[in-house]
Design an enzyme around this catalytic site. Structure first.
Site, PDB file in Angstrom:
ATOM      1  N   GLY A 316      25.519  35.910 -22.603  1.00  0.00           N
ATOM      2  CA  GLY A 316      25.458  35.751 -21.155  1.00  0.00           C
ATOM      3  C   GLY A 316      26.035  36.983 -20.472  1.00  0.00           C
ATOM      4  O   GLY A 316      25.930  38.110 -20.984  1.00  0.00           O
ATOM      5  N   SER A 317      26.669  36.771 -19.346  1.00  0.00           N
ATOM      6  CA  SER A 317      27.156  37.904 -18.551  1.00  0.00           C
ATOM      7  C   SER A 317      28.293  38.665 -19.214  1.00  0.00           C
ATOM      8  O   SER A 317      28.658  39.751 -18.736  1.00  0.00           O
ATOM      9  CB  SER A 317      27.612  37.421 -17.188  1.00  0.00           C
TER      10      SER A 317
END
Lengths: 613, 358
Positions: A316-317
């Site tokens: 993810g981020s």
């Protein structure tokens, strides 16, 4: 009455034949004696010896394991185990029934164990351990009928912290035939490390079994001792773990499913390695019942898996700072180059959305990290292309095992065109590059890999080998990125906590400066207008946070993954925050506030169809 | 006395000495020190009986076969009724601390009866009628012993019958008839009368790997004892198989293994030679016997003792199934030792009177 003198000659002839036959038979017996006593003598002598001589193994106590503060992670307690001498066993079924009657296990299962022991030749094998006193007494009372059985005092592993350190400690298991055949120090039925530290440091912890040769009579009574070889106890081992932090991590994670890794960033020394759900390590201290084993194996949450190094998650981020630093270094981006985020963008004809519906407005690199702007990284991914993204991820060690001593580590996946052609049998689809740009799509990492990658930001740009024992692992190697590029990403991560729009602002509550990056990894495509709390647990996103502190001289990097945690800022970041707080000496009342925080919006996912049709 | 066969006496004394030594070892292993001395007393009494019977006239003894035979049947019948159950059989009469196994003595009486009856037929081959009489004479006491039940001892009557048939000579058709009856009986016995453990013993003998820890266990331990004895043995009272009690029934069925383990090939071959000498002298007495009765008696005794020696030692060496047949003079046991003494006395009598012209 008198007998008439008759002609005895034919009768005498027949008597002579009879005598000859008998003498001939005696000759056969003499030949047989020659065969048995002279020709086959060595073989029979060996059998006579194995009849009366018994090699009883003396188990070496395994080594104790302590953490950096000297707290005990793993030691021993006394126990009784049951040995079987397969050569002595007269009736397998009968022995199995006796053992079942005193509660060793179900008949069929005991029979299986006995059969296995029979296959491993004449050496004694361990059939059961952790006998109760009543079982010991029952076996002693029946030793005349069951001279194949012998109770043997031994030790058993004790793990004071239980499930909290279950995965690090690992399990013991019976040595496999391949193992003992190749190693004269091992014996059938002996317990050796199967996983975790027990396996990684078997050579140190295991010591060397001794044995004693005893003379026994036909009733199995010990008549005398011939020869004793003392066992060499296993050596103690000090690991780099900090059990106070490990406990704090477990407390902070609570009943959540996930993993926590904390490293000393300069050396790679592992301070916390937690995986949940865990199991009771005592189950594996001896011979595990198949029923318990099946329960553990069939548990859908896979408690035996060490998620910290065996579970794969989309980063993810949390991957954004990596791409950001590499993009600066390669010139794909400059620090001041900005992008206007309107909340959605169309690339290659498909719409991709930023997690913030209204958009972030104009953002440059540091700010893009602070607010975790997806749009910025969509463009960055498009401009870099999959090959560069992949090489950047590999710079930070993603895609291959970190090299920690523990067995079973997986390498993760950094996708590129070659991978797609090899595995999926199709060329890379450009649209996927955009997803990979925000850590979604086929890219997969372990929590441990994330911790190692982040350590590189704060230790001067070195990729360390995480380890549990001082001095283990390859020396750190440089990431080959300029310091300014790493520093820029680092400033972005500081703004995640300190910036006015930072995604982990709640960590500002800590009196020491910490920094990091949140990440929410999509499990399924989220429906429009549904908050994560309304979703069933298994459809919620994974919540990630990787952080470090204190910001000016980081001493600890923490990676947290909460499976289906839903929201990184309110679920994962506070866990990391509490561990950092504990490590940096923040009073526990202050740190405890962290989990009370309200839930915020899910962030950093390609909300509502980010990956296109 | 001087007209007795001293070679035979010498063989008996050698075997008796070996028996005392082997029994001493067993006595130590079983922690029952009196066993060896009791056996020594039996052996001395047996030698005495051999001499006493040797001084008698076997023809007179044979004349009294009907009352002896009837008495034996009576005692066997009484045994069936009053004997306590021991190890699954009613074979022993108990008198205080003494126990007597009447079947051992009955076997000697049957032998005398068979010889006496067969000797009345002086020319040519035995008639069919006579053959059936002989079968009946042996079958009745055998049946009583089978009822005890003691299959091993019952079967040990057969060599006497077989010897008398062989020596007396049978018509071909009787041999064939007997063969059919024998096969039928053994099949019947195997399937109808044998206990499962007895069947197992026979099957195990035919296929040794069948059950290494059950029925084959005893024989395996005996073979280990014999084989591990080597050339010169482990020394008296030093056999690990006997002293640590791995060897079963070591005073009786497996006494030979005790001797073989402790004295090695040298000792066991000497013992085998002594038995060979004993049997040779028995048959030699038969060859020189002055009449058919003497010859048949010697042939019967030789066949019975020879069969016991061959089966028992064969069993100790893994060549014959475990049957519970004792080794004459060497195995512990008053009845078997004394009965052997009586039988040898008959042989001595035949030898002593071989030239008598009475």
């Amino acid at each position: 009455m008198t007998y008439v003198r008759d002609d005895l000659r034919p009768v005498q002839r027949r008597l002579g034949v009879l005598l000859l036959l008998i003498l001939l038979a005696l000759g056969v017996l003499a030949a047989r004696l020659w065969v048995l006593q002279v020709l086959q003598h060595p073989q029979w002598r060996k059998l006579a010896e194995s009849n009366r001589l018994r090699r009883v193994p003396l188990e070496a106590p395994r080594g104790t394991v302590t953490d950096i503060h000297g707290e005990i992670l793993l030691d021993n307690r006394p126990a009784f185990q049951l040995l079987i001498f397969p050569e002595e066993m007269k009736d397998l079924r009968e022995t199995a029934e006796f053992l079942a009657s005193i509660g060793i296990g179900p008949v069929a299962e005991v029979e299986n164990r006995l059969r296995k022991a029979q296959r491993t030749s004449y050496l004694p094998s361990v059939i059961a351990d952790n006998l109760t006193f009543a079982q010991v007494a029952a076996i002693a009372a029946h030793r005349a009928e069951h001279k194949e059985l012998e109770v043997h005092p031994t030790t058993r592993r004790r793990v004071p912290l239980g499930p909290v350190v279950a995965h690090v400690v690992g399990q013991l298991g019976e040595v496999t035939p391949e193992q003992w055949a190749g190693n004269p120090r091992l014996r059938p039925g002996q317990l050796v490390g199967r996983s975790g530290l027990e396996r990684a440091y078997q050579d140190i912890l295991g010591g060397e079994q001794g044995n004693v040769v005893v003379v026994v009579d036909a009733l199995g009574r010990q008549v005398s001792t011939l020869d004793e070889e003392k066992p060499v106890p296993g050596k103690p081992l000090t690991v780099t773990l900090d059990l106070s932090l490990q406990r704090e991590a477990a407390a902070a994670l609570g009943a959540q499913v996930g993993a926590v890794v904390a490293l000393e960033p300069r050396s790679g020394a592992v301070r916390v390695l937690l995986s949940q759900p865990a199991f009771e390590p005592d189950l594996f201290a001896g011979h595990l019942e198949p029923k318990k084993w099946r329960e553990l194996v069939s548990d859908p949450l896979h408690p035996l898996n060490n998620r910290a190094l065996q579970a794969l998650y989309p980063p993810g981020s949390t991957i954004k700072p990596l791409y950001a630093a590499a993009a600066l270094a390669s010139g794909v981006r400059t620090p001041s180059q900005w992008v206007t985020c309107t909340g959605a963008v169309t690339i290659y004809g498909h719409p991709y959305r930023c997690w913030l519906k209204g958009g972030h407005g104009p953002v440059a690199l540091e700010e893009a990290i602070e607010v975790s702007c997806d749009t910025y990284f969509y463009y960055l991914a498009r401009d870099a292309g999959i090959e560069r993204l992949a090489s950047w991820a590999r710079l930070f060690g993603l895609g291959s095992p970190t090299g920690i001593e523990l067995p079973g580590e997986v390498g993760g996946l950094v996708p590129d065109d070659a991978w797609s052609r090899r595995v999926r049998n199709q060329p890379w689809y450009a649209g996927e590059t955009i997803s990979v740009g925000i850590g979604q799509g086929p890219i997969l990492v372990t929590p441990l890999q994330l911790a190692v990658a982040y350590a590189a930001f704060v230790n001067g740009g070195f990729l360390v080998t995480p380890h549990l024992v001082e001095g283990q692992g390859k020396p750190p190697r440089p990431v080959e990125l300029p310091a300014e590029a790493l520093a820029a990403a680092r400033r972005g991560m500081e703004r995640v906590v300190l910036g006015s729009r930072g995604t982990a602002r709640r960590l500002r509550a800590l009196p020491v400066g910490v920094a990091g990056k949140t990440g929410t990894a999509q499990v399924i495509r989220k429906k429009e207008g549904v908050t994560w709390r309304e979703l069933p647990w298994e459809q919620r996103h994974h919540a990630l946070f990787v952080g470090y502190g204190p910001v000016d001289n980081p001493v600890l990097v923490v990676a947290v993954v909460v499976e289906h945690g839903g929201d990184a800022a309110s679920v994962a970041a506070p866990v990391a925050g509490r561990i950092l707080a504990k490590a940096l000496g923040v009073p526990s009342e202050v740190a405890a506030q962290l989990l009370v925080a309200e839930v915020s919006l899910p962030e950093a996912t390609a909300a509502g169809g980010g990956e296109g049709p | 006395m001087r007209r007795l066969d001293l070679w035979l006496v010498l063989a008996v004394l050698f075997i008796a000495a070996a028996s005392f030594l082997a029994q001493s070892s067993t006595a130590q292993a079983l922690e029952r020190p009196t066993l060896a001395y009791r056996q020594m007393v039996w052996l001395l009494v047996a030698v005495g009986m051999m001499v006493v019977v040797g001084m008698l006239d076997y023809r007179v003894i044979a004349r009294f076969w009907p009352p002896l035979y009837a008495g034996s049947l009576l005692v066997l019948a009484i045994t069936l009724l009053v004997a306590p159950l021991r190890a699954g059989t009613r074979s022993w009469l108990v008198f205080g601390t003494f126990t007597v196994q009447p079947s051992e003595f009955a076997r000697v009486v049957v032998l005398v009866a068979l010889a006496a009856v067969a000797a009345t037929h002086q020319q040519g081959l035995l008639s069919t009628r006579k053959s059936l009489e002989l079968v009946a004479l042996a079958a009745v006491p055998m049946g009583l012993v089978l009822l005890q039940p003691d299959l091993g001892v019952a079967l040990s009557f057969l060599p006497a019958l077989a010897a008398v048939f062989w020596l007396g000579g049978l018509r071909l058709r009787v041999w064939l008839l007997l063969a059919v009856v024998a096969v039928a009986t053994s099949v019947l016995v195997f399937f109808a009368l044998l206990k499962p453990y007895q069947k197992e013993r026979i099957l195990t003998f035919l296929e040794p790997e069948r059950a290494p820890y059950t029925a084959g266990y005893q024989q395996r331990q005996a073979k280990i004892a014999v084989g591990s004895g080597g050339l010169t043995g482990k020394g008296l009272k030093s056999g690990t198989q006997s002293q640590l009690r791995f060897l079963p029934a070591q005073g009786t069925d497996f006494i030979f293994a005790v001797w073989a383990e402790e004295t090695g090939f040298v000792g066991s071959l000497s013992l085998l030679f002594a038995y060979g000498l004993l049997l040779f002298r028995i048959f030699y007495a038969g060859l020189l016997a002055r009449d058919r009765l003497g010859l048949l008696l010697c042939g019967g005794v030789g066949a019975v003792l020879g069969a016991q020696v061959l089966v028992n030692i064969g069993m100790n060496l893994g060549l014959a199934p475990t049957t519970g047949i004792t080794l004459p003079l060497l195995s512990y046991g008053g009845s078997s030792t004394l009965a052997t003494g009586l039988a040898l006395g008959l042989v001595q009598s035949v030898w002593r009177l071989r030239f008598a012209n009475l």
